[in-house]
Scaffold this motif. Structure first.
Motif, PDB file in Angstrom:
ATOM      1  N   VAL A 361       0.844  -1.206   0.000  1.00 18.52           N
ATOM      2  CA  VAL A 361       0.000   0.000   0.000  1.00 18.52           C
ATOM      3  C   VAL A 361       0.871   1.246   0.000  1.00 18.52           C
ATOM      4  N   VAL A 362       1.926   1.238   0.796  1.00 19.70           N
ATOM      5  CA  VAL A 362       2.843   2.384   0.855  1.00 19.70           C
ATOM      6  C   VAL A 362       3.501   2.603  -0.503  1.00 19.70           C
ATOM      7  N   THR A 363       3.867   1.521  -1.163  1.00 15.64           N
ATOM      8  CA  THR A 363       4.484   1.611  -2.492  1.00 15.64           C
ATOM      9  C   THR A 363       3.560   2.296  -3.484  1.00 15.64           C
ATOM     10  N   ALA A 364       2.288   1.912  -3.497  1.00 20.69           N
ATOM     11  CA  ALA A 364       1.336   2.490  -4.440  1.00 20.69           C
ATOM     12  C   ALA A 364       1.117   3.979  -4.187  1.00 20.69           C
ATOM     13  N   GLY A 369       2.540   9.976  -6.028  1.00 21.76           N
ATOM     14  CA  GLY A 369       3.250  11.248  -5.930  1.00 21.76           C
ATOM     15  C   GLY A 369       4.370  11.373  -6.936  1.00 21.76           C
ATOM     16  N   ASN A 370       5.018  10.262  -7.223  1.00 21.82           N
ATOM     17  CA  ASN A 370       6.138  10.289  -8.160  1.00 21.82           C
ATOM     18  C   ASN A 370       5.689  10.495  -9.608  1.00 21.82           C
ATOM     19  N   LEU A 371       4.421  10.247  -9.906  1.00 21.47           N
ATOM     20  CA  LEU A 371       3.909  10.623 -11.230  1.00 21.47           C
ATOM     21  C   LEU A 371       4.070  12.125 -11.455  1.00 21.47           C
ATOM     22  N   PHE A 372       3.772  12.914 -10.428  1.00 15.51           N
ATOM     23  CA  PHE A 372       3.931  14.363 -10.538  1.00 15.51           C
ATOM     24  C   PHE A 372       5.411  14.747 -10.562  1.00 15.51           C
ATOM     25  N   ALA A 416       3.445   4.152   8.479  1.00 15.07           N
ATOM     26  CA  ALA A 416       4.060   4.348   7.168  1.00 15.07           C
ATOM     27  C   ALA A 416       3.043   4.750   6.109  1.00 15.07           C
ATOM     28  N   VAL A 417       1.812   4.263   6.212  1.00 13.67           N
ATOM     29  CA  VAL A 417       0.785   4.619   5.230  1.00 13.67           C
ATOM     30  C   VAL A 417       0.477   6.115   5.301  1.00 13.67           C
ATOM     31  N   GLY A 418       0.307   6.632   6.509  1.00 15.09           N
ATOM     32  CA  GLY A 418       0.066   8.062   6.653  1.00 15.09           C
ATOM     33  C   GLY A 418       1.220   8.900   6.148  1.00 15.09           C
ATOM     34  N   MET A 419       2.444   8.443   6.411  1.00 16.98           N
ATOM     35  CA  MET A 419       3.616   9.178   5.934  1.00 16.98           C
ATOM     36  C   MET A 419       3.675   9.172   4.414  1.00 16.98           C
ATOM     37  N   ALA A 420       3.265   8.091   3.801  1.00 14.47           N
ATOM     38  CA  ALA A 420       3.267   8.004   2.343  1.00 14.47           C
ATOM     39  C   ALA A 420       2.284   9.002   1.729  1.00 14.47           C
ATOM     40  N   VAL A 421       1.115   9.159   2.346  1.00 14.09           N
ATOM     41  CA  VAL A 421       0.136  10.128   1.840  1.00 14.09           C
ATOM     42  C   VAL A 421       0.702  11.541   1.923  1.00 14.09           C
ATOM     43  N   VAL A 422       1.300  11.872   3.061  1.00 14.76           N
ATOM     44  CA  VAL A 422       1.917  13.196   3.216  1.00 14.76           C
ATOM     45  C   VAL A 422       2.998  13.396   2.159  1.00 14.76           C
ATOM     46  N   ASP A 423       3.850  12.409   1.982  1.00 15.24           N
ATOM     47  CA  ASP A 423       4.945  12.487   1.017  1.00 15.24           C
ATOM     48  C   ASP A 423       4.422  12.758  -0.386  1.00 15.24           C
TER      49      ASP A 423
END
Length: 524
Positions: A361-364, A369-372, A416-423
């Motif tokens: 889930v974190v990877t996705a 974000g990396n698309l942008f 980690a999931v929440g951090m991924a959304v912020v990132d």
């Protein structure tokens, strides 16, 4: 090669001979860098696959946290002198000033040596205090402090290696930099690291292998810098632009140190609030993003000196043509990777680290974000290398401030999931802001009409993968689906019409690969 088509101001046009020459230079340099990055990143992923199987979750998380902190601290010691070396050497060469070339190299190398040595001393003295902040519940404080002291020599060695690499990149010849930083150093670290793990020495041994491999990169970097200097530059009395270099380097250092994308700040924030296994989950998800960044990472190091040179000459139209061409390349080669990571992340986490399949889930989320990040191209270099590193610093300070605050709010509850959304959200916003800034201040923007071709192919690939996910069978079936999705992406892209620049890049890459197979590589 006949002049390929480009898109400027939304209208198709034909490249001039100068613009076509710019494309060739970036294509050749980028091809060398891309091949080097592919090799080094493959080694890195294989190393992670081995390490996560031979180390416990806690030990791997501790290693990743230590290395991430050293990466941040290494940027402090580097203090932006690598970018200053590239910019001022490029400008001096554009003016035909051998004394300025030698002076810029000397100032940058001495600056790196002094600042990174001071940081090394501070790290040795205050490792315990630093570890107490980031150990994730005091149990690992002593181990983290010990690892930081073992790895402290990485800071000055990394600084010198990077500055030496950027000095040679100013000559628009990527081969020395790639050999040092993408072949010799990572290969040595990989071989020594696998040996250490096989012997059961563990995380301490891994830190020593990191230091030894970077030391080898420094030695080789000095050798190549001596080789790329032209005879008149070796003989010239150096004119040392100390204050101009400092005025450029310091704000650029701030931007680099506070670069969310490059430093993995999320790893450190998670380490503040969660234990080592959560750090490992986020770190693995970050590592899976690296294949998608290969093309952008391969292009920027030849792109940066081109920006400085074209801006110094006042060739803004040429700069925009090249900017849009480079951005289309980046999107064409990066988007399919991130689409696969978004739609089918589980297959990749299973292959890389079976113990950490919760990283899917974190990877996705990070891939979204990396698309942008990739869609906006190397915009930060447009801003910095045209003499505005302070603006990148402002962007980075604002982004990191929001990142830290938001991360501190969501990580205790959502990990980690929440951090991924912020990132992902902050990555998207910061890179879109930079596009607007580059247009307003420099007069260039990265989106030509042919940008829609890889975008359309990516949408088709995503739709195919979503349908494929309905099939039963687990990760082997999903892996086959990724292959099918890749074929669909290429087919749609070809149906929409591959541009001359993309064909030229493939031609250069194939030539490099075949030359490497026949003769072990070639000269740029």
């Amino acid at each position: 090669m006949s002049d390929p088509e480009a898109v400027t101001q939304g209208k198709p046009t034909v490249l001039t001979s100068q613009e076509a020459s710019d494309v060739r230079i970036v294509a050749k340099g980028g091809a060398v860098q891309i091949l080097g990055q592919i090799g080094s990143q493959l080694l890195g992923l294989v190393f992670i696959a081995v390490a996560t199987r031979l180390l416990s979750k806690g030990d791997y998380g501790l290693y990743r946290l230590t290395f991430q902190q050293l990466a941040v601290i290494g940027q402090v010691g580097l203090l932006g002198f690598n970018f200053a070396a590239m910019r001022f050497i490029t400008m001096a060469r554009a003016r035909g000033d051998p004394s300025g070339v030698r002076g810029a190299a000397l100032v940058s190398l001495w600056g790196t040596a002094i600042t990174s040595s001071l940081v090394f001393i501070a790290l040795e003295l205050f490792a315990q205090q630093l570890a107490s902040l980031f150990a994730g519940g005091k149990a690992n404080t002593a181990d983290l402090a010990m690892l930081l002291r073992v790895g402290a020599a990485y800071v000055p060695l990394f600084g010198l290696m990077q500055t030496l690499r950027y000095c040679t990149q100013a000559y628009k010849n990527m081969l020395p930099s790639v050999i040092v930083g993408n072949i010799v150093q990572p290969a040595l670290r990989f071989l020594l690291g696998i040996g250490v793990l096989a012997l059961g020495i563990g995380v301490v041994g891994l830190m020593w292998t990191t230091v030894v491999s970077v030391a080898a990169g420094v030695v080789l970097g000095f050798y190549y810098l001596r080789r790329v200097f032209e005879p008149q530059e070796r003989a010239a009395s150096p004119v040392q632009p100390i204050w101009p270099v400092l005025r450029f380097a310091i704000p650029q250092a701030g931007a680099s140190m506070l670069g969310i994308q490059s430093l993995g700040l999320g790893v450190i924030i998670i380490g503040l609030y969660r234990h080592a296994p959560a750090v490992a989950v986020f770190g693995i998800a970050l590592s899976l993003q690296t294949p998608g960044s290969v093309f952008l990472g391969g292009i920027v190091n030849i792109w940066a000196p081109m920006v400085s040179e074209l801006h110094e000459r006042g060739a803004i139209r040429r700069l925009e043509v090249l900017y849009q061409t480079v951005n289309r390349w980046v999107v064409t080669f990066s988007f399919p990777v991130y689409v696969a990571l978004i739609v089918m992340p589980g297959v990749f986490t299973h292959l890389l680290a079976p113990k950490f399949e919760q990283a899917a889930v974190v990877t996705a989320i990070l891939a979204a974000g990396n698309l942008f990040y990739t869609a906006t191209g190397p915009t930060g270099y447009v801003i910095s290398m045209t003499g505005r590193p302070w603006l990148n610093l402002v962007n980075s300070v604002a982004g990191v401030a929001v990142y830290i605050v938001a991360g501190s709010v969501v990580v205790p509850a959502h990990g980690a999931v929440g951090m991924a959304v912020v990132d992902s959200v902050i990555t998207a916003v910061i890179n879109l802001v930079r596009v607007v800034e580059a247009k307003l201040l420099v007069g260039v923007q990265p989106f030509g009409r042919s940008f829609l071709k890889p975008l359309g192919a990516s949408v088709a690939m995503a739709a195919a993968l979503l349908l494929w996910r309905l099939l039963p069978g687990g990760w082997p079936v999903d892996l086959a689906g990724v292959a099918v999705g890749g074929v669909i992406y290429i087919a749609v892209l070809l149906a929409l019409g591959l541009d001359g620049e993309e064909r030229y890049v493939w031609k250069i890459i194939r030539k490099r690969v075949l030359r490497g197979k026949r003769a072990g590589g070639g000269k740029d």
